[in-house]
Write a protein that holds these residues in place. Structure first.
Motif, PDB file in Angstrom:
ATOM      1  N   PHE A 149       0.810  -1.213   0.000  1.00  0.00           N
ATOM      2  CA  PHE A 149       0.000   0.000   0.000  1.00  0.00           C
ATOM      3  C   PHE A 149       0.849   1.271   0.000  1.00  0.00           C
ATOM      4  CE2 PHE A 149      -3.653  -2.603   1.475  1.00  0.00           C
ATOM      5  CZ  PHE A 149      -4.618  -2.096   0.626  1.00  0.00           C
ATOM      6  N   GLY A 150       2.157   1.142  -0.116  1.00  0.00           N
ATOM      7  CA  GLY A 150       2.996   2.334  -0.175  1.00  0.00           C
ATOM      8  C   GLY A 150       2.556   3.253  -1.301  1.00  0.00           C
ATOM      9  N   ALA A 151       2.666   4.555  -1.100  1.00  0.00           N
ATOM     10  CA  ALA A 151       2.140   5.517  -2.078  1.00  0.00           C
ATOM     11  C   ALA A 151       2.718   5.288  -3.466  1.00  0.00           C
ATOM     12  CB  ALA A 151       2.439   6.935  -1.607  1.00  0.00           C
ATOM     13  N   LEU A 152       4.030   5.069  -3.559  1.00  0.00           N
ATOM     14  CA  LEU A 152       4.647   4.851  -4.863  1.00  0.00           C
ATOM     15  C   LEU A 152       4.407   3.441  -5.372  1.00  0.00           C
ATOM     16  CD1 LEU A 152       8.111   6.675  -4.750  1.00  0.00           C
ATOM     17  CD2 LEU A 152       6.221   7.105  -6.312  1.00  0.00           C
ATOM     18  N   ALA A 153       4.573   2.458  -4.482  1.00  0.00           N
ATOM     19  CA  ALA A 153       4.433   1.063  -4.910  1.00  0.00           C
ATOM     20  C   ALA A 153       3.029   0.767  -5.407  1.00  0.00           C
ATOM     21  CB  ALA A 153       4.797   0.127  -3.749  1.00  0.00           C
ATOM     22  N   PHE A 154       2.017   1.254  -4.720  1.00  0.00           N
ATOM     23  CA  PHE A 154       0.637   0.968  -5.112  1.00  0.00           C
ATOM     24  C   PHE A 154       0.330   1.524  -6.494  1.00  0.00           C
ATOM     25  CE2 PHE A 154      -3.905   1.651  -5.365  1.00  0.00           C
ATOM     26  CZ  PHE A 154      -4.429   0.501  -4.796  1.00  0.00           C
ATOM     27  N   GLY A 155       0.799   2.720  -6.767  1.00  0.00           N
ATOM     28  CA  GLY A 155       0.507   3.343  -8.043  1.00  0.00           C
ATOM     29  C   GLY A 155       1.359   2.852  -9.197  1.00  0.00           C
ATOM     30  N   PRO A 201      -3.198   9.542  -3.310  1.00  0.00           N
ATOM     31  CA  PRO A 201      -2.727   8.694  -2.213  1.00  0.00           C
ATOM     32  C   PRO A 201      -2.911   9.305  -0.833  1.00  0.00           C
ATOM     33  CG  PRO A 201      -0.871   9.655  -3.364  1.00  0.00           C
ATOM     34  CD  PRO A 201      -2.085  10.027  -4.150  1.00  0.00           C
ATOM     35  N   ASN A 202      -2.970  10.626  -0.758  1.00  0.00           N
ATOM     36  CA  ASN A 202      -3.015  11.273   0.553  1.00  0.00           C
ATOM     37  C   ASN A 202      -4.427  11.588   1.043  1.00  0.00           C
ATOM     38  OD1 ASN A 202      -0.083  11.621   1.010  1.00  0.00           O
ATOM     39  ND2 ASN A 202      -0.196  12.888  -0.817  1.00  0.00           N
ATOM     40  N   LEU A 203      -5.326  11.945   0.125  1.00  0.00           N
ATOM     41  CA  LEU A 203      -6.659  12.366   0.543  1.00  0.00           C
ATOM     42  C   LEU A 203      -7.783  11.435   0.084  1.00  0.00           C
ATOM     43  CD1 LEU A 203      -6.423  16.232  -0.082  1.00  0.00           C
ATOM     44  CD2 LEU A 203      -6.060  14.970   2.042  1.00  0.00           C
ATOM     45  N   VAL A 204      -7.601  10.758  -1.028  1.00  0.00           N
ATOM     46  CA  VAL A 204      -8.687   9.954  -1.596  1.00  0.00           C
ATOM     47  C   VAL A 204      -8.542   8.477  -1.260  1.00  0.00           C
ATOM     48  CG1 VAL A 204      -9.873   9.280  -3.708  1.00  0.00           C
ATOM     49  CG2 VAL A 204      -9.003  11.613  -3.456  1.00  0.00           C
ATOM     50  N   ARG A 205      -7.378   7.900  -1.551  1.00  0.00           N
ATOM     51  CA  ARG A 205      -7.187   6.455  -1.402  1.00  0.00           C
ATOM     52  C   ARG A 205      -7.507   5.939   0.006  1.00  0.00           C
ATOM     53  NH1 ARG A 205      -1.599   5.014  -3.335  1.00  0.00           N
ATOM     54  NH2 ARG A 205      -2.524   5.616  -5.335  1.00  0.00           N
ATOM     55  N   PRO A 206      -7.107   6.610   1.082  1.00  0.00           N
ATOM     56  CA  PRO A 206      -7.414   6.067   2.411  1.00  0.00           C
ATOM     57  C   PRO A 206      -8.903   5.923   2.693  1.00  0.00           C
ATOM     58  CG  PRO A 206      -5.723   7.763   2.559  1.00  0.00           C
ATOM     59  CD  PRO A 206      -6.273   7.821   1.162  1.00  0.00           C
ATOM     60  N   HIS A 207      -9.749   6.623   1.924  1.00  0.00           N
ATOM     61  CA  HIS A 207     -11.187   6.627   2.206  1.00  0.00           C
ATOM     62  C   HIS A 207     -12.006   5.868   1.156  1.00  0.00           C
ATOM     63  CE1 HIS A 207     -10.166   9.582   5.248  1.00  0.00           C
ATOM     64  NE2 HIS A 207      -9.573  10.315   4.322  1.00  0.00           N
ATOM     65  N   LEU A 208     -11.336   5.159   0.251  1.00  0.00           N
ATOM     66  CA  LEU A 208     -12.081   4.404  -0.757  1.00  0.00           C
ATOM     67  C   LEU A 208     -12.904   3.282  -0.125  1.00  0.00           C
ATOM     68  CD1 LEU A 208      -9.438   4.123  -3.628  1.00  0.00           C
ATOM     69  CD2 LEU A 208     -11.430   5.627  -3.520  1.00  0.00           C
ATOM     70  N   TYR A 293      -6.955   1.304  10.048  1.00  0.00           N
ATOM     71  CA  TYR A 293      -6.054   0.643   9.107  1.00  0.00           C
ATOM     72  C   TYR A 293      -6.842  -0.132   8.055  1.00  0.00           C
ATOM     73  CZ  TYR A 293      -6.912  -3.764  11.610  1.00  0.00           C
ATOM     74  OH  TYR A 293      -7.507  -4.876  12.163  1.00  0.00           O
ATOM     75  N   GLN A 294      -6.148  -0.434   6.954  1.00  0.00           N
ATOM     76  CA  GLN A 294      -6.696  -1.236   5.862  1.00  0.00           C
ATOM     77  C   GLN A 294      -5.899  -2.538   5.787  1.00  0.00           C
ATOM     78  OE1 GLN A 294      -9.338  -0.489   4.273  1.00  0.00           O
ATOM     79  NE2 GLN A 294      -9.587   1.725   4.474  1.00  0.00           N
ATOM     80  N   PRO A 295      -6.540  -3.686   5.988  1.00  0.00           N
ATOM     81  CA  PRO A 295      -5.811  -4.962   5.904  1.00  0.00           C
ATOM     82  C   PRO A 295      -5.268  -5.187   4.497  1.00  0.00           C
ATOM     83  CG  PRO A 295      -7.994  -5.237   6.888  1.00  0.00           C
ATOM     84  CD  PRO A 295      -7.960  -3.862   6.311  1.00  0.00           C
ATOM     85  N   ASP A 296      -4.151  -5.899   4.409  1.00  0.00           N
ATOM     86  CA  ASP A 296      -3.575  -6.215   3.103  1.00  0.00           C
ATOM     87  C   ASP A 296      -4.526  -7.031   2.235  1.00  0.00           C
ATOM     88  OD1 ASP A 296      -1.298  -4.833   3.636  1.00  0.00           O
ATOM     89  OD2 ASP A 296      -0.034  -6.586   4.028  1.00  0.00           O
ATOM     90  N   GLN A 303      -7.193  -1.700  -5.686  1.00  0.00           N
ATOM     91  CA  GLN A 303      -6.718  -1.616  -7.062  1.00  0.00           C
ATOM     92  C   GLN A 303      -7.881  -1.458  -8.039  1.00  0.00           C
ATOM     93  OE1 GLN A 303      -3.702  -2.132  -9.039  1.00  0.00           O
ATOM     94  NE2 GLN A 303      -2.520  -1.504  -7.249  1.00  0.00           N
ATOM     95  N   TRP A 304      -8.905  -2.288  -7.870  1.00  0.00           N
ATOM     96  CA  TRP A 304     -10.048  -2.234  -8.786  1.00  0.00           C
ATOM     97  C   TRP A 304     -10.830  -0.934  -8.630  1.00  0.00           C
ATOM     98  CZ3 TRP A 304     -10.559  -5.028 -12.918  1.00  0.00           C
ATOM     99  CH2 TRP A 304     -10.025  -6.306 -12.990  1.00  0.00           C
ATOM    100  N   ILE A 305     -11.047  -0.500  -7.393  1.00  0.00           N
ATOM    101  CA  ILE A 305     -11.842   0.707  -7.164  1.00  0.00           C
ATOM    102  C   ILE A 305     -11.126   1.939  -7.720  1.00  0.00           C
ATOM    103  CG2 ILE A 305     -12.748   2.260  -5.388  1.00  0.00           C
ATOM    104  CD1 ILE A 305     -13.255  -0.238  -3.669  1.00  0.00           C
ATOM    105  N   GLU A 306      -9.837   2.067  -7.416  1.00  0.00           N
ATOM    106  CA  GLU A 306      -9.104   3.244  -7.890  1.00  0.00           C
ATOM    107  C   GLU A 306      -8.979   3.235  -9.412  1.00  0.00           C
ATOM    108  OE1 GLU A 306      -4.778   5.353  -7.084  1.00  0.00           O
ATOM    109  OE2 GLU A 306      -5.857   4.382  -5.445  1.00  0.00           O
ATOM    110  N   SER A 307      -8.711   2.065  -9.983  1.00  0.00           N
ATOM    111  CA  SER A 307      -8.600   1.965 -11.440  1.00  0.00           C
ATOM    112  C   SER A 307      -9.930   2.290 -12.111  1.00  0.00           C
ATOM    113  CB  SER A 307      -8.135   0.562 -11.840  1.00  0.00           C
ATOM    114  OG  SER A 307      -6.865   0.276 -11.302  1.00  0.00           O
ATOM    115  N   ALA A 308     -11.017   1.752 -11.559  1.00  0.00           N
ATOM    116  CA  ALA A 308     -12.338   2.036 -12.120  1.00  0.00           C
ATOM    117  C   ALA A 308     -12.657   3.528 -12.033  1.00  0.00           C
ATOM    118  CB  ALA A 308     -13.405   1.223 -11.398  1.00  0.00           C
ATOM    119  N   GLY A 309     -12.263   4.157 -10.933  1.00  0.00           N
ATOM    120  CA  GLY A 309     -12.501   5.599 -10.791  1.00  0.00           C
ATOM    121  C   GLY A 309     -11.736   6.403 -11.829  1.00  0.00           C
TER     122      GLY A 309
END
Length: 330
Positions: A149-155, A201-208, A293-296, A303-309
């Protein structure tokens, strides 16, 4: 129209292939190197007390290299948007060559739709290949580090780079349609996509997805595992196994109220005599924190939610472009 679009795009496509080849070679070399090192370090795990040190050294050896590659892949969608998306329409409008097509049987919307389809597909394929290679190369490291879930690794892994490439390309094309000048459209694309990469990664992803929230007692041992404690009663570096920590409250008393910052500062600067070190002093206060926290296990959902968005936003921008071009003044 497909043939014409390909004729106009083929030089850019060739440049893209030539530029992608060294990156692909680097990723292949890195992947093979990481696998050899992983097997070498893994062999030390035959001795139980050496396994943790071996895996830690393995991560140290490749962390910086993989972060740089992830940064490069994070920049790739922006590059595609700037050099393939922004000039796509702006260059035609600058030179007036679109009039030749519009005055024939091809409608404006068809002209734009085919251009978006042909060049957009090329952008997606480039990003997909780069993402596939980096995901494969980094998979042993990701398995050990648990930093998915690292900001760079995830993207930079799996689906999201492909979706960002599509979005960046359409963003550049629509910017060119609106601005009608190539260089300003390129600058606008860089600005808008950079802002998106910072906000996501800072404002949107944590709340998906709604996070899991737990209360964690802060014993002396828990304080020793932290990177530090602020004088304002904030904790730094609190982790949850196999999870991405998205939020941590300030230190709370047993009654659930924020602890007096002066009490924390006293333990940090002048622990009472006989109270042991700072961690013992803080642990004796019977404090706790609330952790979100978000479990692994939710990685693929994110991945699917952010990509679909991103794809939905790209579709909306493309739809806006198709609507706008009907009202575009020649």
């Amino acid at each position: 129209m497909l043939w014409l679009s390909w004729r106009q795009f083929r030089t850019q496509a060739l440049v893209g292939v030539v530029a992608l080849a060294p990156l692909a070679a680097l990723l292949l070399f890195t992947g093979l190197d990481i696998r050899q090192a992983y097997d070498r370090y893994r062999s030390r795990c035959a001795v139980a007390d050496r396994c943790l040190d071996a895996m830690s050294q393995f991560q140290d050896d490749y962390r910086t290299r993989l972060l740089l590659l992830a940064l490069l892949l994070a920049v790739l969608p922006a590059v595609l948007g700037v050099f393939w998306g922004a000039p796509l329409i702006a260059r035609e409008l600058e030179t007036g060559t679109q009039r030749l097509v519009w005055n024939q049987s091809v409608t404006r919307r068809r002209w734009l739709a085919v251009k978006l389809l042909v060049v957009g597909l090329g952008s997606v394929l480039v990003a997909a290949l780069a993402s596939l290679l980096l995901t494969w190369a980094a998979s042993p490291y990701d398995e050990v580090s648990g930093e998915r879930f690292g900001a760079l690794a995830f993207g930079a892994r799996n689906l999201t780079p492909v979706a960002y490439a599509a979005l960046a390309f359409v963003l550049g094309a629509v910017a060119g349609l609106l601005v009608r000048r190539t260089v300003p459209a390129m600058a606008l694309t860089v600005l808008a996509f950079t802002l998106l990469q910072l906000l996501m990664p800072n404002l949107v992803r944590p709340h998906l997805v709604a996070p899991v929230t737990v209360t964690r007692p802060m014993t002396a041992g828990a304080f020793r595992e932290l990177r530090g404690v602020g004088a304002d009663a904030t904790v730094k570096g609190l982790s949850v196994p196999d999870a991405w920590v998205t939020g941590t409250s300030k230190l709370l008393t047993a009654g659930g109220r924020p602890v007096d910052a002066r009490t924390v500062d006293t333990c940090l600067t002048r622990p009472p005599r006989g109270a042991g070190d700072t961690a013992d002093c803080l642990g004796a206060l019977n404090l706790h924190v609330t952790v979100a926290y978000q479990p692994d296990s939710r990685y693929w959902s994110f991945q699917w939610i952010e990509s679909a968005g991103c794809l939905a936003l790209a579709g909306l921008l493309a739809g806006f472009g198709l609507w706008r071009i009907q009202r575009q003044v020649c």
